[in-house]
Design an enzyme around this catalytic site. Structure first.
Site, short mmCIF file in Angstrom:
data_model
loop_
_atom_site.label_atom_id
_atom_site.label_comp_id
_atom_site.label_asym_id
_atom_site.label_seq_id
_atom_site.Cartn_x
_atom_site.Cartn_y
_atom_site.Cartn_z
N HIS A 162 36.55 89.71 48.51
CA HIS A 162 36.99 91.28 48.55
C HIS A 162 36.83 91.53 50.04
O HIS A 162 35.81 92.37 50.60
CB HIS A 162 35.77 92.11 47.79
CG HIS A 162 36.05 91.94 46.51
ND1 HIS A 162 36.90 92.88 45.74
CD2 HIS A 162 35.47 91.35 45.49
CE1 HIS A 162 36.99 92.41 44.34
NE2 HIS A 162 35.98 91.54 44.31
N CYS A 210 40.94 89.36 43.88
CA CYS A 210 40.14 89.05 42.75
C CYS A 210 41.03 88.85 41.57
O CYS A 210 41.61 87.86 41.34
CB CYS A 210 39.13 90.18 42.59
SG CYS A 210 37.72 89.91 41.64
N GLU A 213 38.65 93.72 51.61
CA GLU A 213 39.22 95.17 51.53
C GLU A 213 37.94 96.11 51.57
O GLU A 213 38.12 97.22 52.13
CB GLU A 213 39.93 95.76 50.38
CG GLU A 213 39.35 95.85 49.02
CD GLU A 213 38.76 94.34 48.34
OE1 GLU A 213 38.24 94.47 47.13
OE2 GLU A 213 38.98 93.39 48.84
#
Length: 233
Positions: A180, A88, A182
């Site tokens: 994202h 990001c 993660e």
């Protein structure tokens, strides 16, 4: 003893919902944590085998002291050939530091959704993306964007609304991921609720997002591949 990873936290809270610093440790790395957002940086990059840069509420183009300092750190790390991964804002500040401050811009609308990100041909042999098949599925949420047109960038994945979602700097071990991967399914549900107001203003239906919450397990292989790369550095 595991190889050393410098983890730079760029958010208002040091540890994000994903707790990725803890997971890097679980993958065998010795993680040195610095809260860059609060002005915390290591005195030297000596001894680091990899660097991770987290997300942030800021824009990489802002003249904020910690952002300016992080630009310098990134350029120094690139000269030292230390592997880096940014997610990001982390991706955006890598692009800004290495490819120019004009490489990141504010979009006219937010891209917020779970999306299949088609892969480019270059992704098939990329060190981080080679486990992916055709596309990378993950949650994306960004108002800033990294331009796709730059001679030092190799685009690895894109969306229908953003031509640069995953990229690599030159032929170096330096990558940016806009989305994202993660965040786990369980973490996503909590994250969406905690950010209901902001995400709604950005055009999302939070209840729909929570219903769509996904593990994004295949996309997470990029993170484990990075950890392996640092471990073998």
């Amino acid at each position: 003893m595991g190889k050393r990873l410098l983890y730079l936290g760029n958010g208002r809270k040091f540890q994000s919902i994903a707790k990725l610093d803890d997971r890097f440790e679980a993958w065998g790395l010795k993680v040195d944590r610095y809260w860059a957002y609060d002005g915390q940086f290591p005195e030297t990059l000596k001894g680091y085998d990899g660097i991770f840069l987290s997300g942030s509420p800021h824009g990489a183009y802002e003249d904020v002291p910690f952002i300016l300092r992080e630009h310098d750190l990134i350029r120094e790390a690139a000269e030292l050939e230390i592997p880096m991964l940014g997610i990001c804002f982390g991706s955006q500040i890598l692009a800004s530091a290495l490819c120019g401050r004009d490489q990141v811009f504010r979009r006219t609308s937010c891209e917020i959704a779970y999306k299949d990100l088609p892969l480019t041909e270059a992704a098939r042999t990329d060190k981080l993306c080679r486990d992916l098949v055709d596309s990378a599925y993950m949650f994306v949420w960004h108002n800033d964007e990294v331009k796709a047109a730059h001679p030092d960038m190799t685009i690895l994945a894109y969306s229908d609304d953003c031509p640069n979602h995953i990229w690599r700097y030159k032929d170096k071990d330096i990558w940016g991921i806009q989305g994202h991967p993660e965040v786990t399914k369980a973490q996503a549900i909590i994250w969406f609720e905690e950010n209901r107001e902001r995400m709604t203003l950005d055009g999302a239906d939070i209840d729909d997002l929570k219903a769509q919450a996904h593990e994004a397990a295949e996309a997470k292989t990029m993170l484990t591949r990075f950890a392996e790369l640092v471990q073998n550095a």
